[in-house]
Design an enzyme around this catalytic site. Structure first.
Site, PDB file in Angstrom:
ATOM      1  N   ILE A 144       1.005  -1.315   0.115  1.00 35.66           N
ATOM      2  CA  ILE A 144      -0.060  -0.015  -0.360  1.00 35.66           C
ATOM      3  C   ILE A 144       0.959   1.526   0.026  1.00 35.66           C
ATOM      4  CG2 ILE A 144      -1.837   1.398   0.530  1.00 35.66           C
ATOM      5  CD1 ILE A 144      -2.118  -1.463   2.861  1.00 35.66           C
ATOM      6  N   CYS A 145       0.652   1.785  -1.039  1.00 36.44           N
ATOM      7  CA  CYS A 145       1.364   3.787  -1.134  1.00 36.44           C
ATOM      8  C   CYS A 145       1.114   4.203  -0.314  1.00 36.44           C
ATOM      9  CB  CYS A 145       1.709   3.787  -2.562  1.00 36.44           C
ATOM     10  SG  CYS A 145       2.563   5.591  -2.522  1.00 36.44           S
ATOM     11  N   HIS A 146       1.111   4.487   1.062  1.00 36.43           N
ATOM     12  CA  HIS A 146       0.261   5.066   2.140  1.00 36.43           C
ATOM     13  C   HIS A 146       0.735   6.362   3.105  1.00 36.43           C
ATOM     14  CE1 HIS A 146      -2.622   7.224   5.056  1.00 36.43           C
ATOM     15  NE2 HIS A 146      -3.659   6.396   4.287  1.00 36.43           N
TER      16      HIS A 146
ATOM     17  N   CYS B 167       5.124   5.215  -6.513  1.00 34.59           N
ATOM     18  CA  CYS B 167       4.735   5.549  -4.960  1.00 34.59           C
ATOM     19  C   CYS B 167       6.614   5.267  -4.277  1.00 34.59           C
ATOM     20  CB  CYS B 167       4.222   4.815  -4.191  1.00 34.59           C
ATOM     21  SG  CYS B 167       3.898   5.303  -2.153  1.00 34.59           S
TER      22      CYS B 167
END
Length: 194
Positions: free
Chosen positions: A85-87, A193
């Site tokens: 996840i790119c967060h 990302c």
């Protein structure tokens, strides 16, 4: 010691007052290896889906963010075929926004929000991001299809132990690998990302 006591408090809070549409529990006796499930939000292409996540809590938690990835395949510009996840909340500053005052519950809630509102300007999957930006209808159709294929629980009537109709890890891994190979064959995606 600090990590263990904090995790116990967080898990207690997650079991007594979970955020809407989110569950989280520890696997077996390991407090640093958690599983979570997020219900796809109403009005999103993930509606009706139940998405499983793996949560690995590092030794330096809460000074380091948990490592979270999707186990259920999901069609999303900020989530790759491996479930990464790119967060910002999952990364340390200066590139990320993790701080010790955050907790697993708030991070899972922010992932649920990311599912409802993708960030196409900071994608992990460039091809899905451009589809989201320039052909949203096609993106929505594909995301709904993936949700139906991978995240909607089929009622087979089989209940085994405490696991209600959840596919085993090997099956999910095989599906994820097949999807990854299929997608790479169609068009290799640029991952931006950082």
């Amino acid at each position: 010691m600090q990590r263990a006591s904090r995790l116990k408090r967080e898990l207690q809070m997650l079991s007594t007052e979970p955020p809407p549409g989110i569950t989280c529990w520890q696997t077996e006796e390991r407090i640093d290896d958690l599983r979570a499930q997020i219900v796809g939000g109403t009005g999103t292409p993930y509606e009706g889906g139940l998405f499983s996540l793996e949560v690995k809590v590092p030794e330096r938690y809460p000074f380091e963010p948990p490592k979270i990835r999707f186990l259920t395949p999901i069609y999303h510009p900020n989530i790759d075929n491996s479930g990464r996840i790119c967060h910002d909340a999952l990364k340390l500053p200066p590139k990320g926004a993790w701080k010790p005052s955050l907790n697993i519950s708030t991070v899972l809630s922010s992932i649920q929000l990311l599912m409802a509102e993708p960030n196409p300007d900071d994608p992990l999957m460039a091809d899905i991001s451009s589809e989201f930006k320039y052909n949203k209808q096609l993106f929505m159709e594909k995301a709904r299809k993936w949700t139906q294929e991978h995240a909607v629980q089929k009622n087979t009537g089989v209940v085994e132990g405490n696991k209600e109709n959840t596919p085993d890890q090997k099956t999910l891994s095989r599906k994820r690998e097949a999807l990854s190979a299929q997608q790479e064959a169609q068009e290799p995606a640029k991952k931006t990302c950082m």
